[in-house]
Design an enzyme around this catalytic site. Structure first.
Site, short mmCIF file in Angstrom:
data_model
loop_
_atom_site.label_atom_id
_atom_site.label_comp_id
_atom_site.label_asym_id
_atom_site.label_seq_id
_atom_site.Cartn_x
_atom_site.Cartn_y
_atom_site.Cartn_z
N CYS A 36 18.53 10.21 41.12
CA CYS A 36 18.04 9.61 39.88
C CYS A 36 17.59 8.17 40.09
O CYS A 36 16.79 7.65 39.33
CB CYS A 36 19.12 9.66 38.82
N LYS A 95 14.80 18.43 34.86
CA LYS A 95 14.66 17.12 35.51
C LYS A 95 15.96 16.34 35.54
O LYS A 95 16.09 15.38 36.31
CB LYS A 95 13.56 16.30 34.84
N ASP A 96 16.95 16.74 34.73
CA ASP A 96 18.25 16.07 34.72
C ASP A 96 19.24 16.68 35.69
O ASP A 96 20.37 16.20 35.80
CB ASP A 96 18.86 16.10 33.31
N ARG A 128 17.56 5.78 21.79
CA ARG A 128 16.51 4.92 22.35
C ARG A 128 15.52 4.49 21.27
O ARG A 128 15.08 3.35 21.24
CB ARG A 128 15.77 5.66 23.47
N ARG A 133 11.28 5.83 38.88
CA ARG A 133 9.97 6.48 38.99
C ARG A 133 9.00 5.94 37.95
O ARG A 133 7.86 5.57 38.28
CB ARG A 133 10.13 8.00 38.78
N ARG A 134 9.44 5.85 36.72
CA ARG A 134 8.58 5.31 35.66
C ARG A 134 8.34 3.82 35.85
O ARG A 134 7.23 3.34 35.66
CB ARG A 134 9.22 5.58 34.29
N ARG A 136 19.10 3.39 28.10
CA ARG A 136 19.90 4.61 28.21
C ARG A 136 20.15 5.20 26.84
O ARG A 136 19.89 4.58 25.81
CB ARG A 136 21.25 4.28 28.88
#
Length: 295
Positions: free
Chosen positions: A236, A81-82, A151, A127-128, A145
């Site tokens: 992204c 996904k990255d 995090r 998206r989130r 980030r």
């Protein structure tokens, strides 16, 4: 003795994921000497701005791509996904892992069991953010980030009331005890490629050592999801989601499209054969663009 060099970001999660590839290669070819080479990417260094402000997901692969192209490593390992939708010339994805738990999860501060309305919910993608605004109306959603541990430190330090992270990463790090709630894919549709580990190599070179690692079902899902996002030109910063899964030999592809002004949010699904993965993803994107007013 043959030597294989695996390139990886130097974060703990990236190293753990690379070690799954190394273990598989050693099981397949016990005589092979496999070595891990880690490096810090530009995306790991710039933490004070969101990715869309500093160059997108390509910042997480640029240094690894260069090392691969220059024959400094033989394969590189990434969270799928990255990875940017357009890969560097001659550096294809040559293997993917079976998909782990694809869901996003809610993580509360250590010792807390209720979500605070006073503090923001931290997440790393548009998206989130779009989907959380629908689930938690009235709550502030703010960008966060850094790697997972960074995090979590920000969360436990009182900067956020909760985080939304990928279940797969927390499980791989042994941090599943931090999960307060799993979101179903109906609540939060995942990112394209979420919970899949991708191995990148050089075109035309032998990848036989990866035969025990590669999962064809995950590859079909990857092709559909990335075709959907690519058709929407989603990077992204774009609020795009895509999730494909196989059931009874059929490939089901779900997607989310958000208009540029974020006023129209469209969801849809297409079903077909695994061999139609790219076509299914592309057709679904065209369908949702038409419904959302972009076509």
């Amino acid at each position: 003795m043959q030597e294989i060099r695996i390139g990886s970001r130097d974060s703990l999660l990236a190293v753990i994921q690379s070690e799954t590839v190394i273990a598989s290669i050693r099981r397949t070819d016990p005589e092979t000497d496999v070595r891990l080479i880690t490096m810090k990417t530009t995306g790991d260094k710039i933490l004070d701005r969101t990715l869309d402000k500093v160059g997108g997901k390509g910042l997480f692969v640029k240094e690894l791509d260069r090392a691969l192209a220059n024959h400094e490593v033989d394969f590189t390992v990434h969270s799928l996904k990255d990875m940017p939708m357009e890969l560097a010339d001659g550096l294809p994805i040559v293997a993917v892992s079976p998909r782990a738990d694809v869901r996003d999860v809610l993580v509360l501060p250590e010792g807390v069991d209720t979500l605070s309305p006073e503090l923001p919910i931290g997440c790393s993608s548009a998206r989130r953010r779009i989907q959380l605004q629908r689930l938690f109306p009235g709550y502030r959603i703010e960008s966060v980030r850094g790697n997972v541990q960074t995090r979590l430190r920000k969360l436990d330090g009182g900067q956020y009331g909760a985080l939304v992270l990928a279940a797969a990463g927390l499980h791989r790090l042994g941090l599943e005890h931090r999960i307060s709630r799993y979101f179903s894919v109906d609540e939060i549709l995942p990112a394209a490629g979420q919970a899949i580990i991708a191995v990148q190599g050089r075109a035309g070179e032998d990848t036989g050592c990866l035969r025990g690692y590669h999962d064809p079902d995950a590859m079909a899902c990857m092709l559909a999801e990335r075709a959907f996002v690519r058709k929407l030109d989603g990077g992204c910063s774009s609020p795009v989601a895509a999730y494909a899964h196989l059931e009874n030999g059929r490939l089901h592809v779900r997607g989310m499209y958000v208009s540029e002004d974020e006023k129209n949010v469209c969801f849809g699904e297409r079903t077909g054969l695994p061999g139609q993965a790219v076509q299914l993803g592309t057709l679904l994107a065209e369908q949702l663009m038409a419904e959302g007013g972009k076509a």
